[in-house]
Motif scaffolding. Sequence first.
Motif, PDB file in Angstrom:
ATOM      1  N   ASN A 176       0.863  -1.183   0.000  1.00  0.00           N
ATOM      2  CA  ASN A 176       0.000   0.000   0.000  1.00  0.00           C
ATOM      3  C   ASN A 176       0.903   1.238   0.000  1.00  0.00           C
ATOM      4  O   ASN A 176       1.322   1.733   1.048  1.00  0.00           O
ATOM      5  CB  ASN A 176      -0.907  -0.012   1.234  1.00  0.00           C
ATOM      6  CG  ASN A 176      -1.993   1.044   1.159  1.00  0.00           C
ATOM      7  OD1 ASN A 176      -1.842   2.060   0.483  1.00  0.00           O
ATOM      8  ND2 ASN A 176      -3.097   0.812   1.854  1.00  0.00           N
ATOM      9  N   TYR A 177       1.209   1.716  -1.198  1.00  0.00           N
ATOM     10  CA  TYR A 177       2.136   2.838  -1.310  1.00  0.00           C
ATOM     11  C   TYR A 177       1.561   4.117  -0.703  1.00  0.00           C
ATOM     12  O   TYR A 177       2.303   4.940  -0.165  1.00  0.00           O
ATOM     13  CB  TYR A 177       2.501   3.068  -2.778  1.00  0.00           C
ATOM     14  CG  TYR A 177       3.328   1.955  -3.367  1.00  0.00           C
ATOM     15  CD1 TYR A 177       4.688   1.858  -3.094  1.00  0.00           C
ATOM     16  CD2 TYR A 177       2.745   0.983  -4.174  1.00  0.00           C
ATOM     17  CE1 TYR A 177       5.457   0.827  -3.623  1.00  0.00           C
ATOM     18  CE2 TYR A 177       3.504  -0.052  -4.706  1.00  0.00           C
ATOM     19  CZ  TYR A 177       4.859  -0.118  -4.426  1.00  0.00           C
ATOM     20  OH  TYR A 177       5.610  -1.144  -4.940  1.00  0.00           O
ATOM     21  N   MET A 178       0.254   4.277  -0.788  1.00  0.00           N
ATOM     22  CA  MET A 178      -0.360   5.472  -0.211  1.00  0.00           C
ATOM     23  C   MET A 178      -0.174   5.490   1.306  1.00  0.00           C
ATOM     24  O   MET A 178       0.168   6.527   1.890  1.00  0.00           O
ATOM     25  CB  MET A 178      -1.847   5.515  -0.568  1.00  0.00           C
ATOM     26  CG  MET A 178      -2.563   6.760  -0.056  1.00  0.00           C
ATOM     27  SD  MET A 178      -1.870   8.289  -0.742  1.00  0.00           S
ATOM     28  CE  MET A 178      -2.365   8.104  -2.457  1.00  0.00           C
ATOM     29  N   ARG A 179      -0.374   4.334   1.932  1.00  0.00           N
ATOM     30  CA  ARG A 179      -0.169   4.266   3.377  1.00  0.00           C
ATOM     31  C   ARG A 179       1.299   4.471   3.727  1.00  0.00           C
ATOM     32  O   ARG A 179       1.627   5.117   4.730  1.00  0.00           O
ATOM     33  CB  ARG A 179      -0.652   2.915   3.899  1.00  0.00           C
ATOM     34  CG  ARG A 179      -0.477   2.735   5.394  1.00  0.00           C
ATOM     35  CD  ARG A 179      -0.994   1.392   5.863  1.00  0.00           C
ATOM     36  NE  ARG A 179      -2.438   1.291   5.691  1.00  0.00           N
ATOM     37  CZ  ARG A 179      -3.141   0.214   6.025  1.00  0.00           C
ATOM     38  NH1 ARG A 179      -2.516  -0.851   6.517  1.00  0.00           N
ATOM     39  NH2 ARG A 179      -4.444   0.185   5.858  1.00  0.00           N
ATOM     40  N   LEU A 180       2.190   3.922   2.898  1.00  0.00           N
ATOM     41  CA  LEU A 180       3.621   4.082   3.149  1.00  0.00           C
ATOM     42  C   LEU A 180       4.030   5.547   3.060  1.00  0.00           C
ATOM     43  O   LEU A 180       4.736   6.069   3.936  1.00  0.00           O
ATOM     44  CB  LEU A 180       4.409   3.237   2.145  1.00  0.00           C
ATOM     45  CG  LEU A 180       5.934   3.248   2.283  1.00  0.00           C
ATOM     46  CD1 LEU A 180       6.350   2.670   3.630  1.00  0.00           C
ATOM     47  CD2 LEU A 180       6.576   2.461   1.146  1.00  0.00           C
ATOM     48  N   VAL A 181       3.561   6.219   2.002  1.00  0.00           N
ATOM     49  CA  VAL A 181       3.895   7.637   1.834  1.00  0.00           C
ATOM     50  C   VAL A 181       3.284   8.465   2.963  1.00  0.00           C
ATOM     51  O   VAL A 181       3.928   9.375   3.505  1.00  0.00           O
ATOM     52  CB  VAL A 181       3.408   8.137   0.457  1.00  0.00           C
ATOM     53  CG1 VAL A 181       3.559   9.649   0.352  1.00  0.00           C
ATOM     54  CG2 VAL A 181       4.191   7.454  -0.661  1.00  0.00           C
ATOM     55  N   SER A 182       2.053   8.136   3.334  1.00  0.00           N
ATOM     56  CA  SER A 182       1.404   8.871   4.423  1.00  0.00           C
ATOM     57  C   SER A 182       2.159   8.682   5.732  1.00  0.00           C
ATOM     58  O   SER A 182       2.356   9.640   6.493  1.00  0.00           O
ATOM     59  CB  SER A 182      -0.042   8.399   4.583  1.00  0.00           C
ATOM     60  OG  SER A 182      -0.776   8.613   3.397  1.00  0.00           O
ATOM     61  N   GLY A 183       2.597   7.449   5.987  1.00  0.00           N
ATOM     62  CA  GLY A 183       3.346   7.191   7.212  1.00  0.00           C
ATOM     63  C   GLY A 183       4.661   7.953   7.262  1.00  0.00           C
ATOM     64  O   GLY A 183       5.029   8.527   8.297  1.00  0.00           O
ATOM     65  N   ILE A 184       5.374   7.963   6.123  1.00  0.00           N
ATOM     66  CA  ILE A 184       6.648   8.693   6.073  1.00  0.00           C
ATOM     67  C   ILE A 184       6.414  10.190   6.258  1.00  0.00           C
ATOM     68  O   ILE A 184       7.161  10.873   6.971  1.00  0.00           O
ATOM     69  CB  ILE A 184       7.366   8.405   4.739  1.00  0.00           C
ATOM     70  CG1 ILE A 184       7.780   6.931   4.671  1.00  0.00           C
ATOM     71  CG2 ILE A 184       8.583   9.303   4.580  1.00  0.00           C
ATOM     72  CD1 ILE A 184       8.371   6.520   3.342  1.00  0.00           C
ATOM     73  N   THR A 185       5.356  10.703   5.629  1.00  0.00           N
ATOM     74  CA  THR A 185       5.044  12.134   5.751  1.00  0.00           C
ATOM     75  C   THR A 185       4.710  12.501   7.194  1.00  0.00           C
ATOM     76  O   THR A 185       5.187  13.516   7.724  1.00  0.00           O
ATOM     77  CB  THR A 185       3.871  12.497   4.832  1.00  0.00           C
ATOM     78  OG1 THR A 185       4.191  12.130   3.482  1.00  0.00           O
ATOM     79  CG2 THR A 185       3.579  13.984   4.895  1.00  0.00           C
ATOM     80  N   ILE A 186       3.892  11.670   7.830  1.00  0.00           N
ATOM     81  CA  ILE A 186       3.526  11.942   9.230  1.00  0.00           C
ATOM     82  C   ILE A 186       4.753  11.862  10.130  1.00  0.00           C
ATOM     83  O   ILE A 186       4.938  12.691  11.041  1.00  0.00           O
ATOM     84  CB  ILE A 186       2.442  10.948   9.689  1.00  0.00           C
ATOM     85  CG1 ILE A 186       1.137  11.216   8.931  1.00  0.00           C
ATOM     86  CG2 ILE A 186       2.214  11.046  11.190  1.00  0.00           C
ATOM     87  CD1 ILE A 186       0.062  10.185   9.180  1.00  0.00           C
ATOM     88  N   LEU A 187       5.622  10.876   9.873  1.00  0.00           N
ATOM     89  CA  LEU A 187       6.833  10.738  10.682  1.00  0.00           C
ATOM     90  C   LEU A 187       7.744  11.951  10.522  1.00  0.00           C
ATOM     91  O   LEU A 187       8.264  12.491  11.517  1.00  0.00           O
ATOM     92  CB  LEU A 187       7.574   9.459  10.281  1.00  0.00           C
ATOM     93  CG  LEU A 187       8.880   9.176  11.029  1.00  0.00           C
ATOM     94  CD1 LEU A 187       8.612   9.006  12.524  1.00  0.00           C
ATOM     95  CD2 LEU A 187       9.565   7.937  10.468  1.00  0.00           C
ATOM     96  N   MET A 188       7.934  12.399   9.280  1.00  0.00           N
ATOM     97  CA  MET A 188       8.777  13.571   9.047  1.00  0.00           C
ATOM     98  C   MET A 188       8.170  14.818   9.687  1.00  0.00           C
ATOM     99  O   MET A 188       8.882  15.651  10.262  1.00  0.00           O
ATOM    100  CB  MET A 188       8.962  13.781   7.542  1.00  0.00           C
ATOM    101  CG  MET A 188       9.773  12.687   6.862  1.00  0.00           C
ATOM    102  SD  MET A 188       9.881  12.907   5.066  1.00  0.00           S
ATOM    103  CE  MET A 188      10.751  14.461   4.971  1.00  0.00           C
ATOM    104  N   GLY A 189       6.842  14.934   9.607  1.00  0.00           N
ATOM    105  CA  GLY A 189       6.183  16.067  10.245  1.00  0.00           C
ATOM    106  C   GLY A 189       6.345  16.043  11.753  1.00  0.00           C
ATOM    107  O   GLY A 189       6.576  17.085  12.385  1.00  0.00           O
ATOM    108  N   ALA A 190       6.245  14.834  12.340  1.00  0.00           N
ATOM    109  CA  ALA A 190       6.405  14.717  13.791  1.00  0.00           C
ATOM    110  C   ALA A 190       7.828  15.066  14.217  1.00  0.00           C
ATOM    111  O   ALA A 190       8.041  15.754  15.227  1.00  0.00           O
ATOM    112  CB  ALA A 190       6.048  13.299  14.234  1.00  0.00           C
ATOM    113  N   VAL A 191       8.817  14.599  13.434  1.00  0.00           N
ATOM    114  CA  VAL A 191      10.213  14.917  13.755  1.00  0.00           C
ATOM    115  C   VAL A 191      10.462  16.417  13.643  1.00  0.00           C
ATOM    116  O   VAL A 191      11.120  17.027  14.503  1.00  0.00           O
ATOM    117  CB  VAL A 191      11.161  14.130  12.829  1.00  0.00           C
ATOM    118  CG1 VAL A 191      12.596  14.602  13.003  1.00  0.00           C
ATOM    119  CG2 VAL A 191      11.061  12.639  13.111  1.00  0.00           C
ATOM    120  N   THR A 192       9.917  17.018  12.587  1.00  0.00           N
ATOM    121  CA  THR A 192      10.086  18.467  12.406  1.00  0.00           C
ATOM    122  C   THR A 192       9.426  19.243  13.541  1.00  0.00           C
ATOM    123  O   THR A 192      10.003  20.191  14.091  1.00  0.00           O
ATOM    124  CB  THR A 192       9.482  18.894  11.060  1.00  0.00           C
ATOM    125  OG1 THR A 192      10.094  18.147  10.008  1.00  0.00           O
ATOM    126  CG2 THR A 192       9.696  20.376  10.819  1.00  0.00           C
TER     127      THR A 192
END
Length: 326
Positions: A176-192
């Motif tokens: 599920n590439y959409m879920r993968l991209v969403s997870g990476i985006t959320i993780l990067m946002g949380a780190v930022t």
Amino acid sequence: MKLFNLLVSFLCMVTSASCGAADTDKFERYRSLSRSAPIELTDSSYEDITSKPRDYHVAVLLTAADARYGCILCREFQPEWELIARSWNKGSKPDGLQMLFGTLDFSDGKGTFQKLMLQTAPVLLVFPPTVGPFAKIDDAPLRFDFSGPISAEQLYTWMNRQLPEGPKPPLVRPINYMRLVSGITILMGAVTLFTVLSPYVLPIVRNRNLWAAFSLIAILLFTSGHMFNHIRKVPYVAGDGRGGISYFAGGFSNQFGMETQIVAAIYAVLSFATIALAMKVPRIADNKAQQVAVIIWGSVLLGMYSFLLSVFKTKNGGYPFFLPPF
């Protein structure tokens, strides 16, 4: 006579070979239709694919996916069913183990639904082979009724238990590439966000007084019976039978919601009085002020303990001790 027996044997061999060839041709014909998805069946193709003799397993999902039938479970499970069929068709299987997957919708198979006297959908039927190495004496189809939402993994596990022993193709879900991209985006946002807010948040998180306050509140809540109230759904207060209100329930296995709050408040006052006597009063430089503080906090401690004992005596009438003034 011997010639007649030889002729009969030859005819039987020819008939068996032709039946086996026809059976194999039927399997190959249907398998070519289900490379990536279950076969869309009708009444006639359902009868044909499940007809005897057959040297293959058949799994047929009888469903009603059309929106006009209002079968939400049918529509929700359809992608899971397609995943099972796709995983089986693409995976490696033991030699001789053949299986076909089909879907019979109510719109295309009303006669079959009536013949099977089905009142609900979806229903899964698994037909075992009638000839070949995996043939069963009882060739009646195995039935799986859906009692609620179910995942492909759960149904696939049930199906594997009905098949012969041996390795089976694994169930492989597509990435599920959409879920993968969403997870990476959320993780990067949380780190930022953490990087930006850490200078302001970390001092608060590391504040010992804040954690001490939270810990003390939690201790007071749970030692006063807060969870008991949630589990037992106790009333907040109750009448005393004389037109008044009873704040304390008799007995150790009963309590009211208000009682919990009163006991928590008593514990809180006792805690603060003890902390004040142990930490605040010794820091007072003036001797007279220190003596007054000791008397005040000591009186508070005595009064609260006295009141706590009176509450305990209320819940247990046979308790013989008390502490003045209560």
